[in-house]
Design a protein around this motif. Structure first.
Motif, PDB file in Angstrom:
ATOM      1  N   GLY A   1       0.834  -1.217   0.000  1.00 31.89           N
ATOM      2  CA  GLY A   1       0.000   0.000   0.000  1.00 31.89           C
ATOM      3  C   GLY A   1       0.863   1.259   0.000  1.00 31.89           C
ATOM      4  O   GLY A   1       0.357   2.371  -0.132  1.00 31.89           O
ATOM      5  N   PHE A   2       2.161   1.068   0.132  1.00 35.84           N
ATOM      6  CA  PHE A   2       3.068   2.219   0.196  1.00 35.84           C
ATOM      7  C   PHE A   2       3.076   2.993  -1.122  1.00 35.84           C
ATOM      8  O   PHE A   2       3.429   4.175  -1.188  1.00 35.84           O
ATOM      9  N   VAL A   3       2.651   2.321  -2.172  1.00 35.96           N
ATOM     10  CA  VAL A   3       2.662   2.923  -3.508  1.00 35.96           C
ATOM     11  C   VAL A   3       1.850   4.228  -3.532  1.00 35.96           C
ATOM     12  O   VAL A   3       2.163   5.154  -4.281  1.00 35.96           O
ATOM     13  N   CYS A   4       0.820   4.331  -2.704  1.00 36.11           N
ATOM     14  CA  CYS A   4      -0.014   5.545  -2.680  1.00 36.11           C
ATOM     15  C   CYS A   4       0.829   6.751  -2.269  1.00 36.11           C
ATOM     16  O   CYS A   4       0.693   7.842  -2.817  1.00 36.11           O
ATOM     17  N   LYS A   5       1.701   6.518  -1.292  1.00 35.44           N
ATOM     18  CA  LYS A   5       2.585   7.598  -0.833  1.00 35.44           C
ATOM     19  C   LYS A   5       3.530   8.009  -1.960  1.00 35.44           C
ATOM     20  O   LYS A   5       3.789   9.190  -2.191  1.00 35.44           O
ATOM     21  N   LEU A   6       4.038   6.961  -2.658  1.00 36.35           N
ATOM     22  CA  LEU A   6       4.959   7.215  -3.766  1.00 36.35           C
ATOM     23  C   LEU A   6       4.273   8.009  -4.862  1.00 36.35           C
ATOM     24  O   LEU A   6       4.829   8.973  -5.388  1.00 36.35           O
TER      25      LEU A   6
ATOM     26  N   LEU B   1      -7.890   2.969  -5.159  1.00 37.30           N
ATOM     27  CA  LEU B   1      -9.320   2.656  -5.132  1.00 37.30           C
ATOM     28  C   LEU B   1      -9.793   2.360  -3.705  1.00 37.30           C
ATOM     29  O   LEU B   1     -10.958   2.503  -3.388  1.00 37.30           O
ATOM     30  N   ASP B   2      -8.846   1.946  -2.863  1.00 34.45           N
ATOM     31  CA  ASP B   2      -9.202   1.634  -1.475  1.00 34.45           C
ATOM     32  C   ASP B   2      -9.547   2.903  -0.701  1.00 34.45           C
ATOM     33  O   ASP B   2     -10.223   2.848   0.320  1.00 34.45           O
ATOM     34  N   ASN B   3      -8.993   4.011  -1.143  1.00 29.96           N
ATOM     35  CA  ASN B   3      -9.206   5.253  -0.391  1.00 29.96           C
ATOM     36  C   ASN B   3      -9.511   6.414  -1.340  1.00 29.96           C
ATOM     37  O   ASN B   3      -8.615   7.172  -1.726  1.00 29.96           O
ATOM     38  N   PRO B   4     -10.793   6.592  -1.670  1.00 26.49           N
ATOM     39  CA  PRO B   4     -11.164   7.638  -2.646  1.00 26.49           C
ATOM     40  C   PRO B   4     -10.852   9.057  -2.141  1.00 26.49           C
ATOM     41  O   PRO B   4     -10.886  10.003  -2.912  1.00 26.49           O
ATOM     42  N   GLU B   5     -10.517   9.155  -0.869  1.00 27.00           N
ATOM     43  CA  GLU B   5     -10.154  10.474  -0.297  1.00 27.00           C
ATOM     44  C   GLU B   5      -8.979  11.105  -1.022  1.00 27.00           C
ATOM     45  O   GLU B   5      -8.770  12.311  -0.975  1.00 27.00           O
TER      46      GLU B   5
ATOM     47  N   TYR C   1      -5.179  15.140  -3.856  1.00 32.39           N
ATOM     48  CA  TYR C   1      -4.521  15.485  -5.126  1.00 32.39           C
ATOM     49  C   TYR C   1      -4.942  16.883  -5.577  1.00 32.39           C
ATOM     50  O   TYR C   1      -4.134  17.676  -6.044  1.00 32.39           O
ATOM     51  N   LYS C   2      -6.236  17.152  -5.416  1.00 36.97           N
ATOM     52  CA  LYS C   2      -6.754  18.459  -5.844  1.00 36.97           C
ATOM     53  C   LYS C   2      -6.091  19.562  -5.015  1.00 36.97           C
ATOM     54  O   LYS C   2      -5.700  20.620  -5.550  1.00 36.97           O
TER      55      LYS C   2
ATOM     56  N   GLU D   1     -14.974   9.050 -12.769  1.00 39.48           N
ATOM     57  CA  GLU D   1     -15.952  10.129 -13.019  1.00 39.48           C
ATOM     58  C   GLU D   1     -15.524  11.388 -12.279  1.00 39.48           C
ATOM     59  O   GLU D   1     -15.467  12.474 -12.844  1.00 39.48           O
ATOM     60  N   GLU D   2     -15.232  11.211 -11.014  1.00 40.02           N
ATOM     61  CA  GLU D   2     -14.903  12.368 -10.167  1.00 40.02           C
ATOM     62  C   GLU D   2     -13.664  13.080 -10.673  1.00 40.02           C
ATOM     63  O   GLU D   2     -13.642  14.315 -10.778  1.00 40.02           O
ATOM     64  N   LEU D   3     -12.642  12.282 -11.005  1.00 43.13           N
ATOM     65  CA  LEU D   3     -11.385  12.878 -11.477  1.00 43.13           C
ATOM     66  C   LEU D   3     -11.626  13.641 -12.783  1.00 43.13           C
ATOM     67  O   LEU D   3     -11.121  14.741 -12.989  1.00 43.13           O
TER      68      LEU D   3
END
Ligand code: C2E
Ligand code: MG
Ligand code: MG
Length: 740
Positions: free
Chosen positions: A548-553, A587-591, A596-597, A631-633
């Protein structure tokens, strides 16, 4: 082994419990016996006290009556013998005296039955002449020849004694008095003197007959009484009440109490058995109740044990029987392997197997069909089992097999045969769908005894087989293990490397296929160790994805790219959009969208300069979340690039529903362009994308031919070594300036 130890423990536990129970019971009997003996002694004491009262009342009553009469006689003064005897005769009948007599100092006595006897030498005469009231020991009456006790009292005139008054009392009367039944006729009473001579014996049939001295009679009756006699003599000497047990055919209690008259002692006798019958009865009852209780407890314990065993069996069934296939569970499989390891006579191999595409089976054909596949797998594996082998299912479509073999090639052949049989299952009448089983084989070596380690090795081989994406099986080797270890080390180091700023962003330019001008770039993360050594993303990105570290990367790359773009814009460079990879783990954390925004806003770079790449296979796992996030992005204004297009499963279906702006044709398509079918597929995909108004970027373009072909069929953008490899920021900056 563990079970054996457990049952030894259980047996030991029961034995200890039994020993404790027996000790407790013996102790309880001992205490009870002592208590009851005390009770027996008390009863004896009470009976004895009553007897004493009776005897004392009789003898002392008679003696005091005599004293009273003697005072009356004394008050009559010089009265003649006949008158005195008349008075005595009148009184005699009121008391149980057999004869009374009166005599003066000369010792010539006149008795109520008319006799005149010289008693001057009799003890009672001498004692009473000396002023004492006296009770004699039994003597033989000279007249009647009967055994009697003589009571005597002095007759006084003033201070001087003028004679004595005496009365004989038949010992028989006392004997009768004492013969009153006690202890249900089992008990009897003696009166003896301190030296053991009898005063009153008993007529009880079990008493000593013709007893003159109790010590002698006891010794004559039983050799064991010698000791008892000593004890009895000690007791009599002390003058204290007490008891001994002596033997006359049977054991008997003898309770001794000083009578308070002369040196006489009252002796009450009762058989030990009689007294102990009650206590034995109680003890036996207790044993009986204990026995019943023990039986009840045993029955309850057996019932509980049975119930427990039944429950255990049920649990074991739950634990050991796979509900879906009816085969073994993982737990049972492990047990079976462990059992066979102890008796193994052949070489053994453990095989881990699953389907490469089981999820898809469920998706396409539904769970019912999925279950049918699982049952088919279980049956096929079991049908291929020989003696001493076994199968188990650990989860979903993951099966395990224990195989026996002589030569390794046998195992491989059997695996291929099993794979073929698995593939025989037809899933749909209308669709050609072939199952893809993948196997990992581990050949056990001598000394292998840890089932977990054995399964780990087979699983490693299985993982390798899955990753390889080709071939049916992989065999475990030490190299595989080393690679895994290396992976583990890398994954342990990633976090530290991140804090140590070892990750940098590289840029791979994308070019417009027609103008050959820079049209964009893809940001690719690189791990540059402190020693300058580069670690391939192909190695660490999957690991970072796993943890899950990839999200940080990704976020780091995103921030770096936003800041770089802003800088370049501010420098007035001809900035082109840069795409950033988004891992499926987002996808696990749509937050992350809001984060990003916020990063984008904070950097101040316009959104059109940042694009997002996501692989289509990400959709496969969480379709709904995927669609929503896309959609949101897209609504926020990000351009969405579908990465590695063509490597996922539902490529075509999804194009309808996902807001894709650019499709990145995977390198594998590009590589196949010179193959007729490959070329047709590319053309087809191109046409479809064009119809849907989706731009196309070709990935991994390495040759001029590829480039030309792709351009000729209308591909919009080209990314690949043909134009440029991924490069450090400075180099990319120079490219933007058209300096190289
Ligand atoms: P990708 O997103 O499909 O990136 C393209 C990969 O293809 C890059 O590999 C790139 O160097 C390579 N490539 C481009 N042109 C050619 C070519 O002509 N020939 C060959 N043989 N390769 C070419 P790279 O940088 O090793 O990255 C591998 C994969 O790692 C990426 O595939 C992407 O899935 C992942 N990755 C890289 N950086 C990131 C990142 O920041 N975040 C995430 N989530 N994944 C990343
Ligand atoms: Mg990419
Ligand atoms: Mg790609």
């Amino acid at each position: 082994m563990v079970r054996k130890r457990k049952s030894i423990f259980k047996v030991g536990y029961i034995v200890v419990l039994l020993i404790i129970s027996v000790i407790a019971l013996v102790w309880y009997s001992y205490v009870l016996k002592n208590e009851l003996r005390g009770l027996v002694r008390n009863t004896l004491k009470e009976v004895s006290n009553q007897n004493i009262l009776v005897v004392q009342k009789e003898i002392e009553g008679d003696l005091s009556a005599l004293v009273e009469i003697s005072e009356r006689v004394a008050s009559m003064g010089e009265t003649g013998e006949e008158e005195i005897l008349d008075i005595l005769r009148g009184i005699e009948e009121r008391y149980s005296f057999s004869r009374m007599g009166f005599c003066r100092e000369d010792g010539i006595a006149h008795t109520t039955d008319g006799d005149v006897v010289d008693i001057s030498d009799r003890e009672y005469f001498i004692n009473s002449m000396e002023g004492r009231n006296y009770v004699s020991d039994p003597i033989i009456d000279a007249i009647s020849g009967e055994e009697v006790i003589v009571f005597s009292a002095p007759v006084k005139s003033g201070d001087s004694i003028i004679g004595i008054l005496y009365a004989t009392y038949q010992v028989e009367s006392l004997r009768e008095m004492l013969a009153v039944s006690s202890f249900e006729g089992e008990g009897y009473t003696y009166i003896i003197e301190r030296d053991g001579d009898k005063v009153v014996d008993s007529t009880h049939p079990t008493s000593f007959q013709n007893m003159t001295n109790i010590f002698t009679s006891m010794k004559d009756a039983d050799g064991r009484n010698y000791q008892v006699v000593t004890e009895l003599q000690r007791l009599l000497g002390s003058g204290e009440p007490g008891y001994v047990i002596f033997y006359n055919k049977v054991g008997k209690y003898m309770y001794v109490t000083p009578l308070g008259i002369n040196d006489w002692f009252l002796i009450d006798v009762v058989p030990v058995d009689f007294m102990e019958n009650t206590s034995n009865y109680i003890i036996h009852r207790t044993y009986f109740v204990c026995g019943i209780l023990a039986i009840v407890c045993a029955v309850i314990a057996i019932a509980i044990l049975r119930e427990e065993r039944r429950k255990k069996q049920k649990m074991q069934d739950l634990l050991y029987v796979d509900e879906l296939t009816g085969g073994n569970t993982l737990a049972k499989f492990k047990k079976e392997v462990e059992r066979r390891l102890q008796i193994h006579y052949k070489k053994l191999a453990v095989v881990v197997m699953d389907l490469d595409d089981f999820k898809l089976v469920n998706e396409l054909f539904g769970f019912e069909e999925g279950n049918r596949v699982l049952r088919h797998l279980s049956k096929t594996l079991q049908d291929n089992c020989m003696e001493g082998e076994c199968v188990g299912r650990s989860m979903a479509d993951r099966f395990l097999m224990l195989l026996c073999y002589d030569e390794e090639k046998e195992v491989k052949q059997r695996i291929l045969k099993i794979a073929e049989e698995i593939q025989e299952l037809r899933l749909s009448q209308t669709m050609e769908y072939i199952l893809h089983p993948v196997f990992g084989i581990y050949y056990m070596i001598t000394g292998d005894d840890d089932i977990e380690e054995i399964l780990d090795c087979a699983s490693l081989a299985h993982n390798m087989a899955k990753q390889a994406k080709s071939g049916v099986y992989k065999v475990y080797t030490n190299e595989i293990k080393e690679k895994e270890l290396q992976k583990k080390q890398l994954s342990d180091q990633i976090e530290y490397a991140y804090q140590n700023h070892e990750f940098v962003v590289y840029y791979q330019p994308k070019y417009d296929s027609r103008t050959k001008k820079l049209a964009g770039a893809e940001a690719l993360v690189r791990w540059r160790r402190s020693d300058g050594q580069m670690v391939s993303p192909g190695l660490f990105v999957p690991l970072a994805e796993e943890s899950g570290f990839v999200c940080k990367l990704d976020e780091y790359v995103f921030r770096e790219v936003c800041q770089a773009q802003k800088r370049w814009l501010d420098q007035g460079l001809e900035v082109v959009p840069i795409s950033v990879n988004l891992s499926r783990r987002h996808l696990d954390n749509p937050e992350f969208i809001r984060e990003y925004k916020a990063i984008l806003d904070a950097s101040g770079v316009p959104i059109e300069y940042i694009q997002l790449e996501i692989t289509e296979s990400a959709m496969f796992e969480k379709k709904d979340e995927f669609l929503q996030i896309m959609e949101e992005l897209h609504n926020l204004g990000f351009m969405i690039l579908m990465d590695d297009f063509g490597t996922g499963y539902s490529s075509l279906m999804m194009l309808k529903s996902i807001p894709i702006d650019v499709m990145k044709l995977d390198k594998s398509f590009v590589d196949d362009y010179d193959d007729e079918r490959g070329e047709q597929i590319i053309r087809c995909v191109m046409r479809m994308a064009q119809d849907l108004r989706i731009a196309i970027t070709a990935e991994g373009v390495e040759t001029e031919e590829q480039y030309k072909f792709l351009t000729s069929i209308g591909c919009d953008t080209i990314q690949g070594y043909y134009f440029a490899r991924p490069m450090p920021e400075e180099e990319y900056e120079m490219r933007m300036n058209n300096k190289i």
